[in-house]
Design a protein around this motif. Sequence first.
Motif, short mmCIF file in Angstrom:
data_model
loop_
_atom_site.label_atom_id
_atom_site.label_comp_id
_atom_site.label_asym_id
_atom_site.label_seq_id
_atom_site.Cartn_x
_atom_site.Cartn_y
_atom_site.Cartn_z
N ALA A 57 0.82 -1.20 0.00
CA ALA A 57 0.00 0.00 0.00
C ALA A 57 0.86 1.25 0.00
O ALA A 57 0.57 2.23 -0.69
CB ALA A 57 -0.94 0.00 1.21
N GLU A 58 1.95 1.21 0.76
CA GLU A 58 2.85 2.35 0.81
C GLU A 58 3.54 2.56 -0.54
O GLU A 58 3.68 3.69 -1.02
CB GLU A 58 3.90 2.14 1.91
N LEU A 59 3.93 1.46 -1.20
CA LEU A 59 4.52 1.56 -2.54
C LEU A 59 3.52 2.14 -3.54
O LEU A 59 3.87 2.94 -4.40
CB LEU A 59 4.98 0.18 -3.03
N GLU A 60 2.27 1.73 -3.41
CA GLU A 60 1.23 2.25 -4.30
C GLU A 60 1.05 3.75 -4.10
O GLU A 60 0.91 4.50 -5.07
CB GLU A 60 -0.09 1.51 -4.04
N CYS A 61 1.08 4.19 -2.86
CA CYS A 61 0.97 5.62 -2.58
C CYS A 61 2.18 6.38 -3.12
O CYS A 61 2.03 7.48 -3.67
CB CYS A 61 0.82 5.87 -1.08
#
Length: 175
Positions: A57-61
């Motif tokens: 999720a952090e990579l997606e953000c």
Amino acid sequence: MGLPNGIQNANWHESVSVGVWKSLLLTGGDRAQGILGHQELQSKFGGAGVERKLQLAELECLRLEPYENSRLYKEKMKAVHDKNIRGKEFKAGDLVLLYNSRLRLLPGKLRSKWEGPYQVEKAEPYGVYHLRHPSSPNIFKVNGHRLKLYHGERMKSNKEIEVFLLEDAPLGKEQ
């Protein structure tokens, strides 16, 4: 009893909960901890899986952040440039020059791209203007983006304009 909507997996409820989890991550902000407590997530999905999902999720953000920054930059630059646009408002009786957009088909570097002056007869909404050449009774419509104000001397309404067309000398006889 059949499975809902064509799902062939017997553990369809797990895939639904993963889909709900992904939607919570994407809509919830940078980390899912703001939506559900970290302990609650660990008990539902196991510690290693939750940590991996938080990293994804952090990579997606991080992946979406440049797009957002680019959008904000474009909005700011558009506001700056729109602020510097001077509006062209012409009223009836103004003398204007008309841009000749078909000039590029004809040769001649020194030929002017602006024709006129024309007199504005009527201004309509959304930048439509009715023009008339001073020596002609014909009126035609033009987009206001093709016009600019004529700063030459004012013409009197009863004065006729002489138009001289320059043509090449006839071939054959030279005098």
